[in-house]
Design a protein around this motif. Structure first.
Motif, mmCIF file in Angstrom:
data_model
loop_
_atom_site.group_PDB
_atom_site.id
_atom_site.type_symbol
_atom_site.label_atom_id
_atom_site.label_comp_id
_atom_site.label_asym_id
_atom_site.label_seq_id
_atom_site.Cartn_x
_atom_site.Cartn_y
_atom_site.Cartn_z
ATOM 1 N N ARG A 189 96.909 55.147 43.997
ATOM 2 C CA ARG A 189 96.678 54.263 45.148
ATOM 3 C C ARG A 189 95.845 54.967 46.212
ATOM 4 O O ARG A 189 95.993 56.169 46.423
ATOM 5 N N LYS A 190 95.057 54.156 46.911
ATOM 6 C CA LYS A 190 94.131 54.744 47.883
ATOM 7 C C LYS A 190 94.854 55.299 49.102
ATOM 8 O O LYS A 190 95.641 54.620 49.748
ATOM 9 N N THR A 191 94.557 56.573 49.398
ATOM 10 C CA THR A 191 95.212 57.258 50.511
ATOM 11 C C THR A 191 94.197 57.605 51.600
ATOM 12 O O THR A 191 94.545 57.722 52.763
ATOM 13 N N GLY A 237 88.145 48.655 62.288
ATOM 14 C CA GLY A 237 87.820 49.750 61.378
ATOM 15 C C GLY A 237 87.062 49.181 60.173
ATOM 16 O O GLY A 237 87.398 48.118 59.670
ATOM 17 N N ARG A 238 86.025 49.902 59.754
ATOM 18 C CA ARG A 238 85.193 49.399 58.650
ATOM 19 C C ARG A 238 85.320 50.282 57.417
ATOM 20 O O ARG A 238 85.372 51.501 57.528
ATOM 21 N N GLY A 239 85.366 49.642 56.242
ATOM 22 C CA GLY A 239 85.353 50.371 54.988
ATOM 23 C C GLY A 239 84.000 50.176 54.311
ATOM 24 O O GLY A 239 83.093 49.579 54.893
ATOM 25 N N ARG A 240 83.879 50.686 53.094
ATOM 26 C CA ARG A 240 82.622 50.503 52.353
ATOM 27 C C ARG A 240 82.474 49.043 51.953
ATOM 28 O O ARG A 240 83.416 48.288 51.960
ATOM 29 N N MET A 241 81.260 48.669 51.588
ATOM 30 C CA MET A 241 80.931 47.328 51.086
ATOM 31 C C MET A 241 81.399 46.220 52.061
ATOM 32 O O MET A 241 81.875 45.178 51.622
ATOM 33 N N ASN A 255 86.583 50.059 68.629
ATOM 34 C CA ASN A 255 86.345 49.144 67.507
ATOM 35 C C ASN A 255 86.344 49.941 66.206
ATOM 36 O O ASN A 255 87.095 49.677 65.290
ATOM 37 N N SER A 256 85.410 50.905 66.162
ATOM 38 C CA SER A 256 85.249 51.730 64.962
ATOM 39 C C SER A 256 84.693 53.072 65.420
ATOM 40 O O SER A 256 83.721 53.108 66.189
ATOM 41 N N THR A 257 85.299 54.159 64.981
ATOM 42 C CA THR A 257 84.785 55.476 65.396
ATOM 43 C C THR A 257 83.385 55.706 64.833
ATOM 44 O O THR A 257 82.603 56.458 65.413
ATOM 45 N N LYS A 288 93.689 54.231 67.450
ATOM 46 C CA LYS A 288 93.700 52.891 66.854
ATOM 47 C C LYS A 288 92.277 52.366 66.776
ATOM 48 O O LYS A 288 91.512 52.574 67.712
ATOM 49 N N GLN A 289 91.929 51.697 65.665
ATOM 50 C CA GLN A 289 90.640 51.013 65.577
ATOM 51 C C GLN A 289 90.921 49.516 65.486
ATOM 52 O O GLN A 289 91.742 49.088 64.666
ATOM 53 N N SER A 290 90.216 48.737 66.317
ATOM 54 C CA SER A 290 90.454 47.295 66.255
ATOM 55 C C SER A 290 89.581 46.639 65.183
ATOM 56 O O SER A 290 89.891 45.551 64.701
HETATM 57 C C1 BTN Z 1 86.302 53.115 52.379
HETATM 58 O O1 BTN Z 1 86.951 53.707 51.529
HETATM 59 O O2 BTN Z 1 86.005 51.922 52.237
HETATM 60 C C2 BTN Z 1 85.846 53.870 53.603
HETATM 61 C C3 BTN Z 1 86.867 53.828 54.705
HETATM 62 C C4 BTN Z 1 86.444 54.589 55.931
HETATM 63 C C5 BTN Z 1 87.381 54.391 57.100
HETATM 64 C C6 BTN Z 1 87.038 55.293 58.247
HETATM 65 S S1 BTN Z 1 88.278 55.279 59.510
HETATM 66 C C7 BTN Z 1 87.222 56.153 60.588
HETATM 67 C C8 BTN Z 1 85.827 55.594 60.388
HETATM 68 N N1 BTN Z 1 85.611 54.445 61.235
HETATM 69 C C9 BTN Z 1 85.471 53.308 60.531
HETATM 70 O O3 BTN Z 1 85.298 52.175 61.019
HETATM 71 N N2 BTN Z 1 85.540 53.581 59.222
HETATM 72 C C10 BTN Z 1 85.728 55.001 58.980
#
Ligand code: BTN
Length: 331
Positions: free
Chosen positions: A192-194, A125-129, A97-99, A121-123
């Motif tokens: 752009r975000k990398t 994956g979470r970012g900030r906020m 799901n998310s590492t 692969k993350q099914s």
């Molecule tokens: C962001 O800029 O919003 C943070 C992004 C972080 C993504 C990474 S990918 C590996 C790890 N697992 C997640 O679910 N999120 C972080």
């Protein structure tokens, strides 16, 4: 695969990479690793089946011609060599799901600091906020590190700053590119975000129990690999450079630089990390708007505080400490 097979694969790949003339004989490998030549041959065959192109010549022995663009813990360990903390244990999953969630579970179960988990692969994956992080298979580096720093929860931002600085250096070393940092921890190329960093922790009031640093790097994604809404704001190293980047090489470099900067912060040298971060941060010196949920704060970004907070000079001339939120360059 047994534990000793895994250790053997790391040792064989390390020996092949270090070989002076490019080749190592089976007898030499067997003697060094204290196993039979037949055991070496069996592991060479197993590595070939994973995609490592290993030449075997009766006169010269084994030679590593190329490695696959897949993540394997043993290969990453052989590339990384010894580090202080980060990368002592590297685990690779095909899908999760998310590492960050996986690393959180490991940390709660008592994993020692320095454990790294990658997923192809993350099914989810979470970012900030609370945002989603697109993590298609085999195209990026999606990984999380378990840390147990002796820092207060208030100082955790120092490690986010350090992770951004380390990731920037690793990308520069492998690609020659010069990513900009956007506070607190975005890496941008051509605006752009990398790459992005998600720091999460388990803490008591005055003590971090464990901290998870999750890093996502858009390595070899093409425009069509991003969800449509991200195509104008995100990019990959491949898009900017015009050629694919070997992910295992970049992965090892990221861990090496993270290890260096983790040591810098935990040995009391955050000032050196902050100085490097500031040199590459395009937020500093600018008028910015910080969005914290419903709250909107305007001002001029002036620098970092000792604990990694952003120092913002508000329109009334007072310095405010900002420890979270989204930053937009102001008008
Ligand atoms: C962001 O800029 O919003 C943070 C992004 C972080 C993504 C990474 S990918 C590996 C790890 N697992 C997640 O679910 N999120 C972080």
């Amino acid at each position: 695969m047994s534990r000793s097979d895994s250790a053997l694969d790391t040792a064989i790949l390390t020996a092949l990479r270090q070989a002076q003339e490019g080749s190592v004989s089976g007898a030499d490998l067997a003697a060094r690793l204290k196993v039979t030549r037949a055991a070496i041959w069996a592991r060479i065959e197993a590595l070939r089946a994973l995609g490592f192109d290993i030449e075997a010549s009766p006169h010269h022995g084994y030679r590593l011609l190329s490695a696959p663009d897949r993540l394997y813990g043993d290969d990453l360990k052989s590339r990384l060599g010894s580090t202080r903390i980060i990368g002592r244990d590297i685990r690779v999953f095909q899908e999760t799901n998310s590492t960050n969630d996986l690393a959180d579970r490991l940390a709660r179960d008592g994993a020692e600091e320095g454990v790294v988990v990658f997923a192809e692969k993350q099914s989810r994956g979470r970012g900030r906020m609370g945002r989603a992080w697109a993590s298609p298979p085999g195209l990026g580096l999606w990984f999380s590190v378990v840390l147990r720093p002796r820092l207060t929860p208030q100082s955790a931002t120092q490690l986010t700053i350090a992770a951004a600085t380390a990731a920037r250096r690793a990308i520069h070393r492998v690609t020659g590119l010069e990513p900009d940092i956007k506070w607190p921890n975005d890496l941008l190329l051509d605006g752009r975000k990398t790459a992005g960093i998600l720091t999460e922790m388990g803490a008591e009031l005055d003590k971090i129990k464990y901290l998870i640093i999750g890093i996502g790097v858009n390595v070899n994604l093409a425009e069509a690999d991003f969800p449509p809404e991200l195509r104008r704001v995100a990019t990959s190293l491949r898009q900017v450079l015009g050629r694919p980047i070997p992910r295992p090489e970049l992965a090892a470099e990221l861990l090496r630089e993270l290890d260096t900067d983790y040591a810098r912060v935990t040995s009391g040298h955050f000032d050196a990390v902050a100085e490097e971060w500031s040199r590459h941060c395009r937020t500093l010196g600018q008028r910015v708007v910080i969005l914290q949920g419903e709250r909107r704060i305007e001002g001029r970004a002036e620098g970092l505080d000792h604990d990694g907070a952003l120092l913002l000079r508000n329109p009334r001339g007072r310095l405010e400490r900002i420890i979270g939120g989204d930053v937009m360059l102001g008008s």
